[in-house]
Design an enzyme around this catalytic site. Structure first.
Site: not given
Ligand code: SF4
Length: 349
Positions: A98, A313, A320, A276, A114, A116, A111, A94-95, A107
């Site tokens: 990097r 973001d 960001k 997000d 999340c 993603r 979360c 994206r940048y 994972c």
């Molecule tokens: S935010 Fe998403 S990618 Fe990061 S640890 Fe939690 S579940 Fe996994």
């Protein structure tokens, strides 16, 4: 304790019910959530949840909630626009200087907020050897890529052996000077930060940074602090990233305590992310105005070491941006101090 009795990661709603993390009468509706978005709560996090507190901030982050099925029109499956900047599988570029290298889509925990969440989950795999080679070839072909960010998913769910191989191959690319690892593992599964894993991340002459995802001061248990210390003591600088979450860390005392605890662990607070627009997460988001008020509450009252950058973001993949608060008037004639008093600044030529 025998190996058979060792606690394991909780991965379905029935297991959460057995461990008193969800009431029996909610199992059916939460199973629907779990079928949509992955569930995993490690022993370290399950142990930390206060069953007597209906609003426990650790539970809010990991225990599924029926409100996750309420998807708002502005929410999107790829809120920060990874797909638009993915030239080959596993890379997000994206940048200019990097690139992300997404090694794995799993994972240690999942979360509930999340960003993603549509892309991660058990069984979603990671880069095949062929795809990894293509991703490394891409990095090699772009000399402007100065930093590679290992992410996913969580790269520290991989074995020390696999990580070591990837880090060594990156270190062979002359223009890659910095490797950054984004992870939640030192907090949610601190036992994984073994001597072998720490060694895998270090390459003599190469800078490796670890950025720890942590949202509440209680997550920094004794074991988590010891895991972080193993990394820092090995010469790996630690930074943090936290997500501003309603009912978790959206008050100045909790946020300030988190930042202080991080600094005490030799972890420099780096980012405070505005949450997000991930699907089904409206109940966990604050407003930007609330985030700015919290940043004002930290400024001046907590050490400069405790000040992360509050960032958003931009949906769609535009990157960001720091989102304040701003202490300078538009014409730069007035600057505000941490008590809210305004002061003149001399005209500039
Ligand atoms: S935010 Fe998403 S990618 Fe990061 S640890 Fe939690 S579940 Fe996994």
């Amino acid at each position: 304790m025998t190996a058979a009795a060792r606690p394991t990661t909780l991965r379905d709603v029935d297991e959460l019910c057995e461990r008193a993390l969800v009431p029996r009468e909610r199992v059916a509706e939460l199973a629907e959530v779990a079928a949509r978005y992955a569930v995993a709560i490690t022993p370290a996090m399950a142990e930390l949840i206060d069953r007597g507190d209906r609003d426990d901030p650790i539970a809010r982050q990991f225990v599924p909630d029926a409100r996750e099925l309420d998807v708002r029109p502005d929410e999107r499956g790829d809120p920060i626009g990874d797909h638009a900047f993915t030239p080959v599988e596993g890379i997000v570029h994206r940048y200019p200087d990097r690139a992300l290298l997404k090694l794995v889509n799993a994972c240690a925990v999942y979360c509930r907020f999340c960003f993603r969440r549509e892309m991660v989950g058990p069984g979603r795999g990671g880069l095949s050897p062929k795809a990894l080679k293509a991703a490394l070839d891409y990095i090699r072909a772009y000399p402007q890529i100065w930093e590679v960010i290992l992410t996913g998913g969580d790269p520290l769910v991989l074995s020390a052996r696999r990580l070591k191989a990837v880090v060594a191959r990156l270190a062979e690319i002359a223009h890659v000077k910095v490797i950054r690892v984004h992870t939640r593992v030192p907090v949610v599964a601190p036992e994984r930060i073994s001597a072998a894993l720490v060694r895998a991340l270090r390459v003599p002459g190469q800078a490796t940074f670890v950025v720890l995802h942590v949202n509440h001061p209680r997550e920094l248990t004794g074991k988590a602090r010891a895991a972080c210390a193993r990394l820092v003591d090995a010469g790996i600088p630690l930074l943090s990233q936290s997500v501003l979450l309603r009912g978790v860390n959206d008050d100045a005392e909790t946020l300030g305590a988190l930042m202080r605890a991080l600094v005490e662990c030799r972890i420099k607070p780096f980012y405070l992310h505005h949450a997000d627009l991930a699907p089904g997460t409206a109940h966990l988001r604050t407003t930007i105005a609330q985030g700015q008020a919290l940043m004002r509450a930290l400024r001046g009252r907590y050490s400069g070491l405790c000040q992360p950058a509050y960032v958003l973001d931009i949906p769609g993949g535009y990157g960001k941006s720091p989102i304040g608060p701003n202490y300078l008037s538009e014409d730069a004639a007035l600057v505000e101090d941490f008590n809210g008093r305004r002061h003149r600044y001399p005209p500039q030529r």
